[in-house]
Design a protein around this motif. Structure first.
Motif, PDB file in Angstrom:
ATOM      1  N   HIS B 152     -74.784  73.918 -32.243  1.00  0.00           N
ATOM      2  CA  HIS B 152     -74.790  74.303 -33.663  1.00  0.00           C
ATOM      3  C   HIS B 152     -75.100  73.109 -34.574  1.00  0.00           C
ATOM      4  CE1 HIS B 152     -73.559  78.280 -32.716  1.00  0.00           C
ATOM      5  NE2 HIS B 152     -72.327  77.959 -32.340  1.00  0.00           N
ATOM      6  N   VAL B 153     -74.516  71.964 -34.256  1.00  0.00           N
ATOM      7  CA  VAL B 153     -74.734  70.784 -35.097  1.00  0.00           C
ATOM      8  C   VAL B 153     -76.186  70.311 -34.953  1.00  0.00           C
ATOM      9  CG1 VAL B 153     -74.085  68.364 -35.478  1.00  0.00           C
ATOM     10  CG2 VAL B 153     -72.308  70.091 -35.087  1.00  0.00           C
ATOM     11  N   ALA B 154     -76.693  70.317 -33.704  1.00  0.00           N
ATOM     12  CA  ALA B 154     -78.095  69.928 -33.495  1.00  0.00           C
ATOM     13  C   ALA B 154     -79.023  70.903 -34.214  1.00  0.00           C
ATOM     14  CB  ALA B 154     -78.414  69.886 -32.002  1.00  0.00           C
ATOM     15  N   GLY B 155     -78.648  72.183 -34.218  1.00  0.00           N
ATOM     16  CA  GLY B 155     -79.449  73.181 -34.939  1.00  0.00           C
ATOM     17  C   GLY B 155     -79.469  72.900 -36.435  1.00  0.00           C
ATOM     18  N   ALA B 156     -78.314  72.489 -36.962  1.00  0.00           N
ATOM     19  CA  ALA B 156     -78.244  72.157 -38.393  1.00  0.00           C
ATOM     20  C   ALA B 156     -79.126  70.955 -38.703  1.00  0.00           C
ATOM     21  CB  ALA B 156     -76.801  71.873 -38.791  1.00  0.00           C
ATOM     22  N   VAL B 157     -79.090  69.943 -37.836  1.00  0.00           N
ATOM     23  CA  VAL B 157     -79.938  68.759 -38.036  1.00  0.00           C
ATOM     24  C   VAL B 157     -81.415  69.159 -37.985  1.00  0.00           C
ATOM     25  CG1 VAL B 157     -80.673  66.569 -36.999  1.00  0.00           C
ATOM     26  CG2 VAL B 157     -78.231  67.094 -37.220  1.00  0.00           C
ATOM     27  N   GLY B 189     -66.297  64.099 -18.715  1.00  0.00           N
ATOM     28  CA  GLY B 189     -65.293  63.358 -19.480  1.00  0.00           C
ATOM     29  C   GLY B 189     -65.813  62.702 -20.731  1.00  0.00           C
ATOM     30  N   TYR B 190     -67.066  63.011 -21.133  1.00  0.00           N
ATOM     31  CA  TYR B 190     -67.625  62.371 -22.334  1.00  0.00           C
ATOM     32  C   TYR B 190     -67.007  63.009 -23.575  1.00  0.00           C
ATOM     33  CZ  TYR B 190     -71.161  60.029 -25.147  1.00  0.00           C
ATOM     34  OH  TYR B 190     -71.795  59.217 -26.048  1.00  0.00           O
ATOM     35  N   PRO B 191     -66.426  62.220 -24.457  1.00  0.00           N
ATOM     36  CA  PRO B 191     -65.771  62.809 -25.637  1.00  0.00           C
ATOM     37  C   PRO B 191     -66.766  63.573 -26.511  1.00  0.00           C
ATOM     38  CG  PRO B 191     -65.149  60.498 -25.367  1.00  0.00           C
ATOM     39  CD  PRO B 191     -66.283  60.762 -24.430  1.00  0.00           C
ATOM     40  N   LEU B 192     -66.381  64.777 -26.902  1.00  0.00           N
ATOM     41  CA  LEU B 192     -67.239  65.593 -27.759  1.00  0.00           C
ATOM     42  C   LEU B 192     -67.512  64.872 -29.084  1.00  0.00           C
ATOM     43  CD1 LEU B 192     -68.704  68.219 -28.462  1.00  0.00           C
ATOM     44  CD2 LEU B 192     -66.500  69.200 -29.118  1.00  0.00           C
ATOM     45  N   LEU B 193     -66.488  64.146 -29.582  1.00  0.00           N
ATOM     46  CA  LEU B 193     -66.642  63.419 -30.841  1.00  0.00           C
ATOM     47  C   LEU B 193     -67.827  62.453 -30.766  1.00  0.00           C
ATOM     48  CD1 LEU B 193     -65.128  62.992 -33.629  1.00  0.00           C
ATOM     49  CD2 LEU B 193     -64.079  61.005 -32.554  1.00  0.00           C
ATOM     50  N   ASP B 194     -67.924  61.723 -29.654  1.00  0.00           N
ATOM     51  CA  ASP B 194     -69.018  60.756 -29.502  1.00  0.00           C
ATOM     52  C   ASP B 194     -70.372  61.457 -29.393  1.00  0.00           C
ATOM     53  OD1 ASP B 194     -67.221  58.734 -29.636  1.00  0.00           O
ATOM     54  OD2 ASP B 194     -67.118  58.385 -27.479  1.00  0.00           O
ATOM     55  N   HIS B 195     -70.374  62.613 -28.700  1.00  0.00           N
ATOM     56  CA  HIS B 195     -71.620  63.367 -28.546  1.00  0.00           C
ATOM     57  C   HIS B 195     -72.130  63.824 -29.928  1.00  0.00           C
ATOM     58  CE1 HIS B 195     -73.906  66.881 -26.393  1.00  0.00           C
ATOM     59  NE2 HIS B 195     -74.697  66.086 -27.080  1.00  0.00           N
ATOM     60  N   LEU B 196     -71.205  64.369 -30.735  1.00  0.00           N
ATOM     61  CA  LEU B 196     -71.597  64.846 -32.069  1.00  0.00           C
ATOM     62  C   LEU B 196     -72.053  63.689 -32.948  1.00  0.00           C
ATOM     63  CD1 LEU B 196     -68.762  67.463 -32.719  1.00  0.00           C
ATOM     64  CD2 LEU B 196     -71.136  67.922 -32.083  1.00  0.00           C
ATOM     65  N   ARG B 197     -71.392  62.555 -32.807  1.00  0.00           N
ATOM     66  CA  ARG B 197     -71.761  61.382 -33.608  1.00  0.00           C
ATOM     67  C   ARG B 197     -73.183  60.927 -33.283  1.00  0.00           C
ATOM     68  NH1 ARG B 197     -67.096  57.669 -33.101  1.00  0.00           N
ATOM     69  NH2 ARG B 197     -66.073  58.877 -34.716  1.00  0.00           N
ATOM     70  N   LYS B 198     -73.552  61.026 -31.999  1.00  0.00           N
ATOM     71  CA  LYS B 198     -74.921  60.660 -31.610  1.00  0.00           C
ATOM     72  C   LYS B 198     -75.934  61.639 -32.197  1.00  0.00           C
ATOM     73  CE  LYS B 198     -74.009  58.170 -27.298  1.00  0.00           C
ATOM     74  NZ  LYS B 198     -74.238  56.883 -27.954  1.00  0.00           N
ATOM     75  N   ILE B 199     -75.543  62.900 -32.319  1.00  0.00           N
ATOM     76  CA  ILE B 199     -76.479  63.897 -32.866  1.00  0.00           C
ATOM     77  C   ILE B 199     -76.737  63.634 -34.349  1.00  0.00           C
ATOM     78  CG2 ILE B 199     -76.789  66.349 -33.393  1.00  0.00           C
ATOM     79  CD1 ILE B 199     -75.145  66.960 -30.849  1.00  0.00           C
ATOM     80  N   VAL B 200     -75.670  63.384 -35.105  1.00  0.00           N
ATOM     81  CA  VAL B 200     -75.853  63.236 -36.559  1.00  0.00           C
ATOM     82  C   VAL B 200     -76.215  61.806 -36.955  1.00  0.00           C
ATOM     83  CG1 VAL B 200     -74.368  65.182 -37.145  1.00  0.00           C
ATOM     84  CG2 VAL B 200     -73.366  62.901 -36.996  1.00  0.00           C
ATOM     85  N   GLU B 201     -75.996  60.869 -36.054  1.00  0.00           N
ATOM     86  CA  GLU B 201     -76.274  59.443 -36.333  1.00  0.00           C
ATOM     87  C   GLU B 201     -75.499  58.952 -37.551  1.00  0.00           C
ATOM     88  OE1 GLU B 201     -80.545  59.588 -36.729  1.00  0.00           O
ATOM     89  OE2 GLU B 201     -80.811  58.960 -34.656  1.00  0.00           O
ATOM     90  N   GLY B 202     -74.316  59.492 -37.740  1.00  0.00           N
ATOM     91  CA  GLY B 202     -73.504  59.091 -38.894  1.00  0.00           C
ATOM     92  C   GLY B 202     -72.054  59.462 -38.661  1.00  0.00           C
TER      93      GLY B 202
END
Lengths: 130, 266
Positions: B152-157, B189-202
């Motif tokens: 969903h976040v990647a779709g928004a980007v 075990g990759y944190p979802l928070l880090d994954h989302l941060r990489k998508i938005v770059e912010g």
């Protein structure tokens, strides 16, 4: 120049503080450049060279002013002191004393608070990630 | 002395410092909107309206041969959260107590931060339009399943990029959505928070008061929070037992580029 605009270890500073320090360094550099051009203009006799240097000094005026506005916008007590001094007619030192007193009434932690009119001085948090 | 009337309060300088510091500590984590939108000001308590650069026609001019237009402005709003502290507790603070009960201040700080977030992200009917309601992008349901969040976040980007809105981007998450994100690790075990941060770059910001999430550009110039008086503690009244104080600010919020944000519904 490396990272010598930082007085403390950069890793211990927040992104907002690092940006603030960079703009402080930039402000200093612009002020130095204005002074250098002022000296060069005062001794130059070639009219064409003078015109070029006056134009260049004008650029530095702009850069200095932009740096200053950025810093003031993020530092409410600095902004309030500056508002009491800049673009006022009369005695500069008197205005400075009055602006300081109004901004930091009670020694900075009294009823008026250490920031503008009792403000908590939070301002922008852009760059604060948590 | 200004309208906050702080010098009328039966509070010592040291305790004022304590209250201001406590308020700053409580407000800063919760003021999500300020971490993502442009901040202009503070312009002072006397500042009443934001210039929109727009006009409205007037039916007639003041006299024959003269036309007129009326300027349109966005009035600032004032928000205020009242709270009450025990004078006995404040006297103990002066004695050096390090466990002073400031719960009422903490609660007011949270409430006013939530109010600011709600106004910016969802809008305030009759006062200002929020990011979510201004966005022309159809809100995507975020749902409960966190494994779908990256999609969903990647779709928004992708929608922002398709609209010509460049990054970096930020992600504001409501309390429930933020909790789900930080407690989730993806496969491996990759944190979802880090994954989302990489998508938005912010930044990914905890935004109490927001329902769902918002992805928005941080490039600047798209969303402007104009501050009159920044958050301050003022004095209202006192008796022998308690002192009545309040947290207050004035602000407006203006969306300059509606397409620079995508709302994700809860």
């Amino acid at each position: 120049m490396g990272f010598d605009q930082y007085h403390e270890p950069p890793g211990e500073l927040s992104p907002a503080t690092r940006t603030f320090a960079r703009l402080c360094a930039s402000l200093t550099e612009e002020a130095e450049a204005i002074g250098w051009y002022e000296q060069r203009i005062s001794v130059e006799t070639n009219p064409e060279a003078l015109a070029v240097m006056r134009d260049a000094q004008g650029e530095e005026f702009k850069h200095f002013s932009m740096d200053l506005e950025f810093l003031l916008s993020r530092t409410p007590p600095w902004r309030e002191v500056a508002q009491g001094i800049l673009f006022q007619s009369g005695d500069i030192v008197e205005h400075g004393e009055e602006a300081e007193e109004e901004t930091f009434e009670g020694g900075g932690s009294g009823p008026a608070g250490g920031y503008e009119g009792g403000s908590l001085g939070i301002g922008t948090l852009k760059g604060v990630w948590r | 002395m200004n309208h906050l009337l702080r010098s009328h309060a039966p509070i010592s300088d040291a305790v004022w410092s304590l209250l201001d510091e406590e308020a700053r500590e409580r407000l800063t984590p919760a003021l999500a909107a300020r971490k993502l939108v442009d901040f202009s000001g503070p312009l002072g308590w006397e500042h009443s309206a934001t210039n929109l650069g727009r006009t409205s026609p007037l039916a007639s001019g003041p006299c024959e041969g003269v036309a007129g237009l009326q300027r349109r402005v966005l009035p600032l709003v004032e928000v205020r959260a009242d709270f009450e502290l025990s004078r006995s507790e404040l006297r103990d603070a002066d004695r050096g107590a390090d466990d002073v009960d400031l719960e009422a201040l903490d609660k007011a700080a949270h409430q006013i931060a939530v109010a600011e977030n709600v106004a910016v992200f969802h809008g305030w009917h009759g006062a200002m339009t929020g990011i979510g309601e201004a966005s022309p992008h159809e809100p995507t349901p975020l749902g409960d399943a966190t494994d779908a969040y990256p999609r969903h976040v990647a779709g928004a980007v992708d929608r922002l990029l398709s609209s010509g809105v460049t990054g970096p981007y930020g992600l504001a998450l409501g309390r429930e959505q933020y909790r789900r994100v930080v407690e989730t690790a993806e496969h491996g075990g990759y944190p979802l928070l880090d994954h989302l941060r990489k998508i938005v770059e912010g930044p990914i910001v905890w935004a109490p008061g927001l329902e769902g999430a918002v992805v928005l550009s941080l490039r600047g110039g798209d969303f402007v929070f104009e501050c009159g008086q920044d958050l301050s503690i003022g004095y209202a009244s006192h008796n022998s037992e308690v002192v009545q104080l309040y947290l207050e600010e004035s602000f407006s919020f203006h969306v300059a580029t509606p397409e620079a944000a995508v709302a994700l519904k809860a």
